[in-house]
Design an enzyme around this catalytic site. Sequence first.
Site, PDB file in Angstrom:
ATOM      1  N   CYS A  54      85.206  31.648  11.588  1.00  0.00           N
ATOM      2  CA  CYS A  54      84.802  31.102  10.295  1.00  0.00           C
ATOM      3  C   CYS A  54      85.877  30.216   9.665  1.00  0.00           C
ATOM      4  CB  CYS A  54      84.429  32.246   9.372  1.00  0.00           C
ATOM      5  SG  CYS A  54      83.307  33.407  10.176  1.00  0.00           S
ATOM      6  N   CYS A 110      76.009  40.565   1.342  1.00  0.00           N
ATOM      7  CA  CYS A 110      76.335  39.769   2.535  1.00  0.00           C
ATOM      8  C   CYS A 110      76.009  38.299   2.311  1.00  0.00           C
ATOM      9  CB  CYS A 110      75.526  40.248   3.737  1.00  0.00           C
ATOM     10  SG  CYS A 110      75.649  42.016   4.073  1.00  0.00           S
ATOM     11  N   LYS A 151      78.678  33.351  -0.313  1.00  0.00           N
ATOM     12  CA  LYS A 151      77.541  34.180  -0.711  1.00  0.00           C
ATOM     13  C   LYS A 151      76.355  33.337  -1.154  1.00  0.00           C
ATOM     14  CE  LYS A 151      74.933  36.501  -1.210  1.00  0.00           C
ATOM     15  NZ  LYS A 151      74.143  37.537  -0.568  1.00  0.00           N
ATOM     16  N   HIS A 171      77.307  29.654   4.374  1.00  0.00           N
ATOM     17  CA  HIS A 171      78.409  29.872   5.317  1.00  0.00           C
ATOM     18  C   HIS A 171      78.076  29.331   6.709  1.00  0.00           C
ATOM     19  CE1 HIS A 171      81.915  31.457   7.114  1.00  0.00           C
ATOM     20  NE2 HIS A 171      81.512  32.684   7.380  1.00  0.00           N
TER      21      HIS A 171
END
Lengths: 136, 395
Positions: free
Chosen positions: B85, B215, B337, B341
């Site tokens: 990431c 998540c 969030k 992402h």
Amino acid sequence: MEHKLIFKDYSEALKQNKLLGLKCRACGAITTPPKMVCRQCASPDMDIIELKGSGKIRTFTTVYVASEGREDEVPYTIVMVELDDGPWIMGNLGDFDPAQASMELVGKKVKMGHKVFPGDKYSAGEGARPLFSLVN
Amino acid sequence: MKKVAVVGVGETNFSGPQDKTEVELFAEAAMEAITESNLKPEDIKALFIGNVLGDFSEGQGMVQAFAAENIGCHHVPANKYEGACASASMAIRDAFIWVASGFYDIVLAGGVERAATMGTGLATRTFAMFSDARYEYPSGITFPAVFAMLTHLYADTYGIPLEKLREQMAKVSIQSYRHGSVNPRAQFFGKNADMTVEKVLGSFMVSSPLTLHDCCPFSDGAAAVVLASEEVAKKLTGKPVYITGVGQSSSGPLCNQSDYLPRIRAREISSRRAYDMAGVTPQDIDLCELHDCFSIASLIAAESLGFFEFGKAGEAWEKGEADIGGRVAINPSGGLKSKGHPIGATGAGQVYEVTRQLRGEVEPERQVEGARTGLTDTLGGDGGTLVNIILQRGW
Ligand SMILES: [Zn+2]
């Protein structure tokens, strides 16, 4: 320089319920899972030893959303265990209802067995992991 | 070492599954950044792209070469960065180093991903590849499981009752949803502004105690930035945003980080390097785009970055100290969030946001007034790669 203990040999031993690690000749620290050098002092001068496999749960989770190929396993509980020999190790918690996992698990003593992940198309074969159970 | 400026930024919408290819997505972000820089593709000397799972998501490897050709950056060196990431932040940090060294004067850096396109099963499997494949994947580790275990460890370490911690975490998600709801580029733009603690706690359990609303989503998207030397930057823009500090660090498997958990040691080393290089402290940071892949991850990050005491970040969120107008504005974009992402692009999206915040160009509802100094924080894997970048107004 060759590794003293590679994954394949570690995994084969785990399938016999033997947890192998490496004891450093320089500082005495125990390293497991195995790697090239000591986790404390980075010395490669280590001997293979068999660990007790006992310890206490430091944290846990119950998984409800699985990776592709492992849908049939959920729900299952993963634990990180602080071994009596020092290192932390990841495994599953067996003989236990995953839905009942709560903060009460933290600090509980466990003993070790094993379970084999048969592998998938990405994993280059199988791999054993510790399957812990609570000590009453 | 030369001073290095961000002279242009570009970004696609972050979203669920896209019809566009990774090359198409990256090209759109890249051309926006190049155009905004008052440059042409032929001015770009090298191209650095973060991309993690293009092989799994669309069968495309070596996306950087095809992306360079697609936008007319013919025959330039094109490199791909993979740090899970944190990939795009690695790409930008390396671009910074090359421009600072004087080897190149203009570099395009960014990232692209189609994680949403993969669907939950394959995305969960491939994200788990950033945990240890031999010693930890056999236990069935997933990304939510990593942060779920850190949640229980955090509660135990700091003596916070789990129910209280979960409420604090819900408030992290609520703040992120509120910011993202007014960010037109965000995956949850126009959505979830009315999120409540009850809804967060009541959504379905992914990995206990993390529910769906703890998540971040799987996302598709791209972002890009143009970095230039100070001499070049001064000719191109009256609002150069300087990169004044960078840091990067690494760690091994999660269990081997046990001496520090739930703190992420790599973050403390990486951010310290960035602060020292820029000559600033956490108190100087006006806004921070940090790696909130899960609600608990925000608390852990904000503490390691030096904004709040260990074990106290949840209280800070409850008091509004992490909000716009508070002590430090955390994730005014909506963060991972709510903005989304797309893992290979996330770090470039953070630099995009901080740059536009420092220029005073974002929507008024989420503009951090008078912001002069911003920080990005990007985490790859379960602490395996950490990158921090400090950006400051150059006018
Ligand atoms: Zn040693």
